[in-house]
Design a protein around this motif. Sequence first.
Motif, short mmCIF file in Angstrom:
data_model
loop_
_atom_site.label_atom_id
_atom_site.label_comp_id
_atom_site.label_asym_id
_atom_site.label_seq_id
_atom_site.Cartn_x
_atom_site.Cartn_y
_atom_site.Cartn_z
N TRP A 89 0.82 -1.21 0.00
CA TRP A 89 0.00 0.00 0.00
C TRP A 89 0.85 1.27 0.00
O TRP A 89 0.35 2.36 -0.29
CB TRP A 89 -0.95 0.01 1.19
N VAL A 98 -4.37 0.43 -8.27
CA VAL A 98 -5.69 0.15 -7.69
C VAL A 98 -6.81 0.64 -8.60
O VAL A 98 -7.79 -0.07 -8.84
CB VAL A 98 -5.81 0.78 -6.29
N PHE A 101 -7.06 -1.80 -11.32
CA PHE A 101 -7.73 -3.05 -10.92
C PHE A 101 -9.25 -2.91 -11.04
O PHE A 101 -9.94 -3.80 -11.56
CB PHE A 101 -7.38 -3.41 -9.48
N ASN A 105 -11.48 -4.96 -13.81
CA ASN A 105 -12.54 -5.87 -13.37
C ASN A 105 -13.87 -5.50 -14.02
O ASN A 105 -14.60 -6.36 -14.54
CB ASN A 105 -12.66 -5.83 -11.85
N ASP A 118 -14.68 -8.76 -8.02
CA ASP A 118 -13.78 -8.86 -6.88
C ASP A 118 -14.04 -7.73 -5.88
O ASP A 118 -13.69 -6.58 -6.12
CB ASP A 118 -12.33 -8.80 -7.37
N ILE A 121 -11.08 -5.98 -1.83
CA ILE A 121 -10.15 -4.88 -2.09
C ILE A 121 -8.99 -4.90 -1.10
O ILE A 121 -7.86 -4.55 -1.43
CB ILE A 121 -10.89 -3.53 -2.05
N TYR A 124 -5.80 -6.48 -2.21
CA TYR A 124 -5.05 -5.92 -3.34
C TYR A 124 -3.56 -5.80 -2.99
O TYR A 124 -2.72 -5.71 -3.87
CB TYR A 124 -5.59 -4.54 -3.71
N TRP A 149 -1.20 -5.19 -13.48
CA TRP A 149 -2.51 -5.19 -14.14
C TRP A 149 -2.73 -6.51 -14.89
O TRP A 149 -3.80 -7.10 -14.81
CB TRP A 149 -2.61 -4.03 -15.14
N PHE A 152 -3.31 -9.28 -12.42
CA PHE A 152 -4.66 -9.17 -11.86
C PHE A 152 -5.70 -9.74 -12.82
O PHE A 152 -6.60 -10.49 -12.41
CB PHE A 152 -4.97 -7.70 -11.55
#
Length: 420
Positions: A89, A98, A101, A105, A118, A121, A124, A149, A152
């Motif tokens: 983070w 983020v 993501f 999605n 998803d 979170i 992540y 990315w 993910f």
Amino acid sequence: MDIINTIVGLGAAVMMPIIFFVVGLVFRLGIGKSFKAGMTVGVGFVGVNMVINLLLDNLGPASKAMVERLGMHLTVVDVGWPTASTIGWGTPIMVAAVVGFLIINAVMVVLKLTKTVDVDIFNYWIFLQVGATVYAVTNNFWFSTVFVWVVFAIVLKVADLAAPYIQKEYNIKGISFPHLAGLMWSPVAIGVNWVVDRIPGLKKVDFNAEKIQKRFGAFGEPVVLGFILGLIIGVLAGYSPDKAITLAINVAAAMVLLPKMIDVLLEGLITVRDAAEIQLKKWFPKREFFIGMDTALLIGEPSVLASGLLLIPIAIVLALILPGNKMLPFADLASLTFLLALVTPFVRRNMFKMLITGTLSIIVILYVGSAIAPFVTQSAVASNIKLPSDFTGISNMTGAVSGWVGWLGVKAGELFNMVF
């Protein structure tokens, strides 16, 4: 960044009720029912975290005592997932990653490239720590961001493929687990299952919680099994009899209480999932959707918990005997159970195969963790993490950075540096 950090800082027990309240409203569950479902999920998470913390608080010191008894002096220390999540983070690519993501999605769902929505979170950080390490290798913002990315997007697709097996084995529906740290070892489980099933004699070895309970009666019950495993760990840690018995009782308590807390969490989750299923069938009559969740929902399975406990001494012995290993299993020893949650469905809860898979996974983790520790350490420094003074490098066992995905990230970064 401040907004995202504030939301994440609330923790899953606060963040998930808010998410499920909003999801309930979106799917027309109503304010009252959405609030109740969200609160039930929150209460479930509080209960799950309390039991997990009970387990970790008792197993952590025992694991460290085992390490100290063996006099292990390795130069790369496992700092645990809480520190690893802080690294993730705190990485410079966090905001871009983020936001990406969430967009990825949404776009994949709209384009029918995934069934998974998803909402996990909080986890992540697993992707972000991999990105932070790649960034430490390349010092290139966009390469590191695009790399995570891609990872993910692949994980969302793999979560779709794994979902039917997980749902069948755990008797749940409408849920998938886009949890990189767990899914990473599912292919290993598939390979172990294939090989063992083709070896005469070994293919007949099958231990799971139900069969142990059936064969040994009361001695096979989770509460007794937990007590026995806890007592063994206490003895290996060199505990006095009273301290070993206390550890054993706490482990037994976790074996009994964790499934009950997960049932509370699932009660709220199922309410929202059912409402979502009804509305989604109206909006998209021919489509199926999964809610992406944390593997914490799965570790209450007795076979997973028992195998995870057995992996603690195995990990310590492996660290001691593997030639060339520099990594000291430490803070994440008590969390090894999480490595097995998404292994279980592919070996049909066979603890023999789970232990083989877990052992192979730990071997990979120790060697990868030793090899890429300089980059993980560099990413920690960039995130303002204070490093232990007695060690030259850090890593962690239950994230993805010390697994084969982290290794691929580092190698991709090194290749990028060579080309550009």
